[in-house]
Design an enzyme around this catalytic site. Structure first.
Site, mmCIF file in Angstrom:
data_model
loop_
_atom_site.group_PDB
_atom_site.id
_atom_site.type_symbol
_atom_site.label_atom_id
_atom_site.label_comp_id
_atom_site.label_asym_id
_atom_site.label_seq_id
_atom_site.Cartn_x
_atom_site.Cartn_y
_atom_site.Cartn_z
ATOM 1 N N ASP A 1 0.815 -1.218 0.000
ATOM 2 C CA ASP A 1 0.000 0.000 0.000
ATOM 3 C C ASP A 1 0.850 1.271 0.000
ATOM 4 O OD1 ASP A 1 -2.302 1.501 0.046
ATOM 5 O OD2 ASP A 1 -2.561 1.370 2.210
ATOM 6 N N HIS B 1 2.701 3.025 -8.886
ATOM 7 C CA HIS B 1 2.559 1.578 -9.074
ATOM 8 C C HIS B 1 3.811 0.992 -9.744
ATOM 9 C CE1 HIS B 1 -1.423 1.820 -7.566
ATOM 10 N NE2 HIS B 1 -1.942 2.427 -8.611
ATOM 11 N N LEU C 1 10.570 -20.626 -3.246
ATOM 12 C CA LEU C 1 9.551 -19.692 -2.743
ATOM 13 C C LEU C 1 8.269 -19.762 -3.575
ATOM 14 C CD1 LEU C 1 8.801 -17.103 -1.014
ATOM 15 C CD2 LEU C 1 9.773 -15.765 -2.900
HETATM 16 C C1 FPP Z 1 -2.071 0.094 -3.198
HETATM 17 O O1 FPP Z 1 -1.568 1.422 -3.272
HETATM 18 C C2 FPP Z 1 -1.542 -0.684 -4.288
HETATM 19 C C3 FPP Z 1 -2.293 -1.349 -5.224
HETATM 20 C C4 FPP Z 1 -3.766 -1.329 -5.244
HETATM 21 C C5 FPP Z 1 -1.660 -2.106 -6.306
HETATM 22 C C6 FPP Z 1 -0.428 -2.868 -5.941
HETATM 23 C C7 FPP Z 1 0.206 -3.283 -7.198
HETATM 24 C C8 FPP Z 1 1.528 -3.259 -7.486
HETATM 25 C C9 FPP Z 1 2.582 -2.932 -6.511
HETATM 26 C C10 FPP Z 1 2.019 -3.572 -8.866
HETATM 27 C C11 FPP Z 1 1.388 -4.688 -9.631
HETATM 28 C C12 FPP Z 1 1.507 -6.011 -9.009
HETATM 29 C C13 FPP Z 1 2.235 -7.046 -9.480
HETATM 30 C C14 FPP Z 1 2.102 -8.360 -8.780
HETATM 31 C C15 FPP Z 1 3.161 -6.943 -10.609
HETATM 32 P P1 FPP Z 1 -2.621 2.600 -3.459
HETATM 33 O O2 FPP Z 1 -2.760 2.863 -4.912
HETATM 34 O O3 FPP Z 1 -3.886 2.265 -2.757
HETATM 35 O O4 FPP Z 1 -1.869 3.762 -2.745
HETATM 36 P P2 FPP Z 1 -2.554 4.958 -1.923
HETATM 37 O O5 FPP Z 1 -3.267 4.324 -0.759
HETATM 38 O O6 FPP Z 1 -1.378 5.761 -1.509
HETATM 39 O O7 FPP Z 1 -3.469 5.655 -2.863
#
Ligand code: FPP
Length: 252
Positions: free
Chosen positions: A31, A48, A142
């Site tokens: 997050d 991201h 893993l």
């Molecule tokens: C949350 O941050 C993150 C996500 C909803 C997406 C997580 C995905 C990745 C790290 C990349 C793709 C995954 C793979 C497996 C390649 P947020 O957008 O909610 O952040 P915020 O709370 O600061 O808005």
């Protein structure tokens, strides 16, 4: 000098890690990508992308340490509520990541699996995921479980429906339903419960992640945003976990 000192103290941290008391299963809520980007005046998608870099380091570290399972919350059943552009960027990033990394992951004996209803993902994402799962299916290192279109409540409901069907077909009696039997109907079937759940970004909630499985998990929260999460953060979380006294409801 300052840098050298910092490096040495981190090295010491790693040396203090008890390799005989590592968590078997780490679950990760990645997050803070959006806020990381906002802080830098960048679009959310840049956050991201940076999050994928962090992911690479975390997978490598878990693999090197000999962690058994790493479950990553990549896309929840609720994330469809985000703007179409962001959803589409996340799906593209997943394809990009798998295309770029799968050979290396395979070489490192990593096994890729998914949890969640991936049938609802775009065709090209699905194709890339299936081929990564297929390529790595016999690996013994893993296990990386990627949670995609995953929600804990949805998983539990599906389990309940599966069991109701068995009862309806007279295949089992209600008395036969116990925790072990129920777990056979979850996406995480055969995977031990997470020992450690990590959530960076300062949020103190579970957000519909692995609701059944976290009954006795240990939690580690931190204020850093996911793209800044690195090997040292992971070691710090594991060392903190190693100080916990896990009693599973019993007494010492
Ligand atoms: C949350 O941050 C993150 C996500 C909803 C997406 C997580 C995905 C990745 C790290 C990349 C793709 C995954 C793979 C497996 C390649 P947020 O957008 O909610 O952040 P915020 O709370 O600061 O808005």
């Amino acid at each position: 000098m300052r840098n050298l000192f910092a490096k040495d103290s981190k090295k010491n941290d790693e040396e203090n890690l008890n390799l005989d008391r590592l968590p078997k299963h780490i679950a990760m809520i990645m997050d803070g990508n959006g806020r990381w980007a906002k802080k830098r005046g960048l679009p959310r998608t840049a956050g991201h992308k940076a999050g994928v870099e962090a992911l690479r380091e975390v997978i490598r570290t878990c693999s090197e340490l000999g962690i058994g399972y790493l479950t990553l919350y990549a896309f929840s059943t609720e994330n469809w509520k985000r703007p179409v552009d962001e959803v589409s960027a996340l799906m593209k990033l997943l394809v990009y990541y798998l295309r770029k990394e799968v050979k290396e992951l395979h070489k490192n004996n990593v096994k890729i699996r998914t949890i969640g209803d991936i049938s609802k993902l775009p065709q090209n994402s699905l194709k890339e995921i299936n081929s990564a799962v297929d390529l790595t299916k016999n690996n013994t290192g893993l296990v990386v479980n990627i949670a995609l279109n995953y929600g804990g409540r949805n998983e539990i409901l599906n389990g309940v429906k599966g069991i109701c069907q068995k009862v309806k077909n007279n295949e089992i009696n209600i008395e036969q339903i116990d925790e072990d039997y129920f777990e056979e109907f979850l996406d995480t079937k055969g995977v031990p419960d997470p020992d450690l759940v990590i959530r960076p970004s300062g949020e103190l909630r579970i957000s519909n992640f692995l609701l059944w499985q976290i009954a006795y998990s240990e939690f580690w929260f931190s204020n850093i945003f996911w793209p800044d999460f690195n090997r040292e953060s992971l070691i710090e979380a594991i060392m903190d976990y190693q100080k916990r006294d896990r009693r599973f409801g019993g007494i010492k």
